[in-house]
Design an enzyme around this catalytic site. Structure first.
Site, PDB file in Angstrom:
ATOM      1  N   ASN A  90       0.627  -1.163   0.398  1.00 21.99           N
ATOM      2  CA  ASN A  90      -0.491  -0.207  -0.052  1.00 21.99           C
ATOM      3  C   ASN A  90       0.460   1.129  -0.158  1.00 21.99           C
ATOM      4  O   ASN A  90       0.317   2.506  -0.221  1.00 21.99           O
ATOM      5  CB  ASN A  90      -0.413   0.199   0.726  1.00 21.99           C
ATOM      6  CG  ASN A  90      -1.902   1.172   1.320  1.00 21.99           C
ATOM      7  OD1 ASN A  90      -2.749   0.939   0.389  1.00 21.99           O
ATOM      8  ND2 ASN A  90      -1.730   2.151   2.323  1.00 21.99           N
ATOM      9  N   SER A 142      -4.236   2.661  -8.313  1.00 24.94           N
ATOM     10  CA  SER A 142      -5.509   3.271  -8.018  1.00 24.94           C
ATOM     11  C   SER A 142      -5.870   3.760  -9.939  1.00 24.94           C
ATOM     12  O   SER A 142      -5.709   3.073 -10.431  1.00 24.94           O
ATOM     13  CB  SER A 142      -4.218   4.670  -8.691  1.00 24.94           C
ATOM     14  OG  SER A 142      -5.040   6.220  -8.663  1.00 24.94           O
ATOM     15  N   TYR A 155       2.870   9.736 -12.335  1.00 24.34           N
ATOM     16  CA  TYR A 155       1.255   9.415 -10.742  1.00 24.34           C
ATOM     17  C   TYR A 155       0.632   8.218 -11.951  1.00 24.34           C
ATOM     18  O   TYR A 155       0.714   6.741 -11.884  1.00 24.34           O
ATOM     19  CB  TYR A 155       0.678   9.959  -9.928  1.00 24.34           C
ATOM     20  CG  TYR A 155      -0.286   9.066  -9.354  1.00 24.34           C
ATOM     21  CD1 TYR A 155       0.436   8.336  -7.850  1.00 24.34           C
ATOM     22  CD2 TYR A 155      -1.636   9.080  -9.408  1.00 24.34           C
ATOM     23  CE1 TYR A 155      -0.318   7.873  -7.110  1.00 24.34           C
ATOM     24  CE2 TYR A 155      -2.404   8.619  -8.253  1.00 24.34           C
ATOM     25  CZ  TYR A 155      -1.601   7.642  -7.493  1.00 24.34           C
ATOM     26  OH  TYR A 155      -2.282   7.144  -6.118  1.00 24.34           O
TER      27      TYR A 155
END
Length: 252
Positions: A90, A142, A155
């Site tokens: 995580n 994500s 990202y």
């Protein structure tokens, strides 16, 4: 409240946000935990909350982008817990910016902490999972890893790498009874999203974006994301591997 009884779990990035909420939830469900985090003081605070509630947890300071430190984390966890049956990757960082202005160092940081850490963790934990007769790996990616957005090139690339890595790893480890799945949260109410909110222009612009683009009309909570992680870690998902679970209020 015992879906994780007997499970020996390592969670990285468990000091704050989704990781912290997941650690508290898994401990409440009976798991014994080792929390790996570079923010050792905050991880110890999570440990304190777990133990005061009657759970079992300890923490280990580690930079999950460093091969040697990840190896030591897994060795510590196996020694402390007696085995490792579940790993939740995580740990993560977020940096935002238009592609022509994104600093190369920020790109490299996201690739190291987000994507490389999942590889390193798998590299060092798989022997322990095989020894246990199987297990579970859950990688937190994500929504940005399956659906891009302005200012999120680096990202998105790092999280998309996690999605692809998880799918390939699931196929590789299925014969060993090791399940690998990937969680893709959308907008979750956590300080982790501050860089993206800043790029959008601030809190007002962010709230407007959420209202316009999230069908449920709000951000998710860390507890809602943690519930999804619990599902992927627990026997409730025993026939799932190589899957991407998107928790985003209906965006994707």
């Amino acid at each position: 409240m015992d879906s994780m009884v007997g499970q020996a779990v390592v969670i990285t990035g468990a000091a704050t946000g989704i990781g912290r909420s997941a650690a508290l939830l898994l401990a409440a469900e009976g798991a014994h935990l080792v929390l790996g985090d570079i923010n050792h003081a905050e991880a110890q605070e999570t440990v304190r909350e777990i133990t005061e509630a009657g759970g079992k947890a300890s923490s280990f300071e580690a930079d999950v982008s460093d091969d040697a430190q990840v190896r030591r984390l897994m060795a510590y966890a196996a020694d402390t817990l007696g085995a490792i049956t579940t790993v939740v990757n995580n740990a993560g960082v977020q940096r935002s910016g238009a592609v022509e202005h994104l600093d190369v160092r920020d790109w490299d940081l996201m690739m190291a902490v987000n994507a490389r850490s999942c590889f390193l963790t798998a590299r060092h934990v798989v022997p322990h999972l095989r020894k246990a007769g199987g297990g579970v790996i859950v990688n937190t990616a994500s929504l940005a890893g399956v659906k891009g957005g302005p200012g999120m090139t680096g990202y998105s690339a790092s999280k998309g790498a996690i999605v692809a890595f998880s799918k390939a790893l699931a196929m590789e480890l299925a014969p060993d009874a090791i399940r690998v799945n990937c969680l893709c949260p959308g907008w979750i109410d956590t300080p982790f999203n501050r860089p993206a909110i800043s790029y959008l222009g601030g809190e007002d612009q962010h709230r407007d974006l959420v209202r316009r683009t999230v069908p449920l009309g709000r951000q998710g909570t860390v507890y809602e994301a943690a519930q999804a992680l619990l599902f992927l870690c627990s026997p409730a998902s025993s026939y799932m591997t190589g899957q991407v679970l998107v928790v985003d209020g209906g965006v994707f």
